[in-house]
Write an enzyme that holds these catalytic residues in place. Structure first.
Site, PDB file in Angstrom:
ATOM      1  N   HIS A  71       0.847  -1.203   0.000  1.00  0.00           N
ATOM      2  CA  HIS A  71       0.000   0.000   0.000  1.00  0.00           C
ATOM      3  C   HIS A  71       0.882   1.253   0.000  1.00  0.00           C
ATOM      4  O   HIS A  71       0.548   2.258  -0.628  1.00  0.00           O
ATOM      5  CB  HIS A  71      -0.918   0.021   1.228  1.00  0.00           C
ATOM      6  CG  HIS A  71      -1.943  -1.069   1.241  1.00  0.00           C
ATOM      7  ND1 HIS A  71      -1.927  -2.100   2.140  1.00  0.00           N
ATOM      8  CD2 HIS A  71      -3.022  -1.282   0.444  1.00  0.00           C
ATOM      9  CE1 HIS A  71      -2.945  -2.902   1.912  1.00  0.00           C
ATOM     10  NE2 HIS A  71      -3.625  -2.436   0.889  1.00  0.00           N
ATOM     11  N   GLN A  91     -18.070  -7.649  -1.224  1.00  0.00           N
ATOM     12  CA  GLN A  91     -17.150  -8.441  -2.039  1.00  0.00           C
ATOM     13  C   GLN A  91     -16.655  -9.701  -1.332  1.00  0.00           C
ATOM     14  O   GLN A  91     -15.799 -10.403  -1.850  1.00  0.00           O
ATOM     15  CB  GLN A  91     -15.973  -7.587  -2.528  1.00  0.00           C
ATOM     16  CG  GLN A  91     -14.994  -7.155  -1.454  1.00  0.00           C
ATOM     17  CD  GLN A  91     -13.963  -6.174  -2.001  1.00  0.00           C
ATOM     18  OE1 GLN A  91     -14.249  -5.005  -2.202  1.00  0.00           O
ATOM     19  NE2 GLN A  91     -12.747  -6.652  -2.257  1.00  0.00           N
ATOM     20  N   ARG A 124      -3.646 -10.504   3.837  1.00  0.00           N
ATOM     21  CA  ARG A 124      -4.006 -11.850   4.328  1.00  0.00           C
ATOM     22  C   ARG A 124      -2.786 -12.663   4.757  1.00  0.00           C
ATOM     23  O   ARG A 124      -2.951 -13.700   5.402  1.00  0.00           O
ATOM     24  CB  ARG A 124      -4.806 -12.595   3.261  1.00  0.00           C
ATOM     25  CG  ARG A 124      -6.202 -11.997   3.063  1.00  0.00           C
ATOM     26  CD  ARG A 124      -7.096 -12.847   2.183  1.00  0.00           C
ATOM     27  NE  ARG A 124      -8.472 -12.425   2.268  1.00  0.00           N
ATOM     28  CZ  ARG A 124      -9.098 -11.621   1.385  1.00  0.00           C
ATOM     29  NH1 ARG A 124      -8.445 -11.166   0.345  1.00  0.00           N
ATOM     30  NH2 ARG A 124     -10.363 -11.300   1.553  1.00  0.00           N
ATOM     31  N   GLU A 154      -0.988  -4.681  -9.298  1.00  0.00           N
ATOM     32  CA  GLU A 154      -1.082  -5.771 -10.283  1.00  0.00           C
ATOM     33  C   GLU A 154      -1.192  -7.150  -9.650  1.00  0.00           C
ATOM     34  O   GLU A 154      -1.403  -8.125 -10.344  1.00  0.00           O
ATOM     35  CB  GLU A 154       0.140  -5.716 -11.223  1.00  0.00           C
ATOM     36  CG  GLU A 154       0.024  -4.601 -12.231  1.00  0.00           C
ATOM     37  CD  GLU A 154       1.210  -4.522 -13.167  1.00  0.00           C
ATOM     38  OE1 GLU A 154       2.237  -5.194 -12.922  1.00  0.00           O
ATOM     39  OE2 GLU A 154       1.126  -3.747 -14.144  1.00  0.00           O
ATOM     40  N   LYS A 155      -1.015  -7.242  -8.333  1.00  0.00           N
ATOM     41  CA  LYS A 155      -1.239  -8.558  -7.701  1.00  0.00           C
ATOM     42  C   LYS A 155      -2.680  -8.998  -7.975  1.00  0.00           C
ATOM     43  O   LYS A 155      -2.943 -10.151  -8.261  1.00  0.00           O
ATOM     44  CB  LYS A 155      -0.978  -8.524  -6.198  1.00  0.00           C
ATOM     45  CG  LYS A 155      -1.196  -9.911  -5.567  1.00  0.00           C
ATOM     46  CD  LYS A 155      -0.822  -9.938  -4.114  1.00  0.00           C
ATOM     47  CE  LYS A 155      -1.897  -9.383  -3.237  1.00  0.00           C
ATOM     48  NZ  LYS A 155      -3.105 -10.238  -3.139  1.00  0.00           N
TER      49      LYS A 155
HETATM   50  O1  PAF Z   1      -8.101  -4.414  -3.644  1.00  0.00           O
HETATM   51  C1  PAF Z   1      -8.779  -4.056  -2.654  1.00  0.00           C
HETATM   52  O2  PAF Z   1      -8.266  -3.783  -1.573  1.00  0.00           O
HETATM   53  C2  PAF Z   1     -10.287  -3.968  -2.806  1.00  0.00           C
HETATM   54  O3  PAF Z   1     -10.787  -4.949  -3.646  1.00  0.00           O
HETATM   55  C3  PAF Z   1     -10.789  -2.575  -3.226  1.00  0.00           C
HETATM   56  C4  PAF Z   1     -10.276  -2.212  -4.609  1.00  0.00           C
HETATM   57  C5  PAF Z   1     -10.323  -1.535  -2.224  1.00  0.00           C
HETATM   58  C6  PAF Z   1     -12.312  -2.542  -3.268  1.00  0.00           C
HETATM   59  O4  PAF Z   1     -12.862  -2.837  -2.028  1.00  0.00           O
END
Ligand code: PAF
Length: 278
Positions: free
Chosen positions: A32, A59, A185, A146-147
């Site tokens: 990040h 998601q 994770r 890109e991961k």
């Molecule tokens: O890659 C992520 O962390 C998530 O899928 C995202 C793009 C923030 C959407 O919740």
């Protein structure tokens, strides 16, 4: 650094600065940091770098790790401050999703393979939340790693198909010293699983090596990857697939711009990784 937790707090008249967004689910780590660094390069020193942190319930498939997904609020806030972020948007689920919501964003082609096949509804959740973040924060550009190659391709498609005026910037996968791709994770892995997880990168590099050596059969490349991963007793393969990197459709024969993508469980932790082959 400004911290906003409600949609209503976001100024409705965006300023004239170049705004670059890094959408995340928090539990921020080195990768990040790299997304934020690239966002700053694109924003310029006078531009505005925003990070959103939202663990998006939409998601996560039922029974997956939504509840236990790490949410280290204070550490994430400090991380953003130290990384020079200008704006942190950290809404609650109730803030983003009203109870009787009935509108979603569904990408219907690229989402049918790889992760989309293993995790039905996942990309509908990703597209819906990313479209909402784009509408709320109105960035000029947004940065993705890109991961999550398929996610990146789907977001590019969504931006094209729905006419978002947003540049999508891709950042190469950031890896730990032993090759494991950085992921929030990874912290679920116990010592043995963490050690064995290095097999993923090894297997992808092996595939690249045999491809360089002239191997073009998808079946043989996939089989070498599966065999290599099989040497790690704690690994359980979900999928290993060779696809066209543009349309993500499965390939029988390696061609320029092919993507080898995999998802593998170590215990309950599911890791993904990929490599471009040509
Ligand atoms: O890659 C992520 O962390 C998530 O899928 C995202 C793009 C923030 C959407 O919740």
């Amino acid at each position: 650094m400004k911290i906003l937790t409600a949609v209503g707090q976001v100024p409705s008249q965006p300023n004239s600065k170049r705004r670059v967004l890094v959408p995340t689910m928090g539990a921020l780590h080195t990768a990040h940091g790299e997304l934020i660094r690239v966002a700053r390069v694109h924003a310029g020193k006078d531009g505005e770098v925003s990070v959103s942190i939202f663990v998006n319930p939409l998601q996560f498939e039922p029974g997956s790790d939504y509840e236990r997904y790490p949410r280290p609020e204070k550490a994430d806030e400090d991380f953003c401050r130290n990384a020079g972020v200008d704006l942190l948007f950290r809404p609650t689920p109730a803030e983003l999703y009203v109870e009787d919501r009935s509108t979603f964003v569904d990408e219907t082609s690229l989402s049918t393979v790889l992760e989309g096949k293993s995790r039905p509804g996942h990309f509908r959740g990703v597209c819906t939340v990313v479209a909402k973040l784009f509408n709320i924060l109105v960035p000029d550009a947004a940065v993705f790693g890109e991961k999550d190659f398929q996610q990146l391709a789907i977001i590019r498609r969504m931006v094209r198909d729905l006419n978002f005026k947003i540049d999508i910037i891709a950042v190469p996968t950031v890896r730990q010293e032993d090759g494991l791709a950085c992921s929030s994770r990874n912290q679920y892995l116990n010592g043995k699983e963490r050690k064995q997880a290095t097999v993923l990168r090894k297997a992808l590099l092996k595939a690249a090596e045999i491809a360089r050596g002239g191997e073009t059969s998808a079946a043989r490349i996939v089989s070498v990857v599966r065999e290599t991963i099989g040497q790690a007793p704690l690994a359980r393969i979900d999928y290993v697939d060779l696809v066209d990197a543009k349309n993500l459709q499965p390939l029988d024969v390696l061609r320029p711009n092919s993507l080898l993508a995999l998802a593998v469980f170590f215990g309950k932790t599911r890791l993904i990784d990929n490599i471009l082959l040509s």
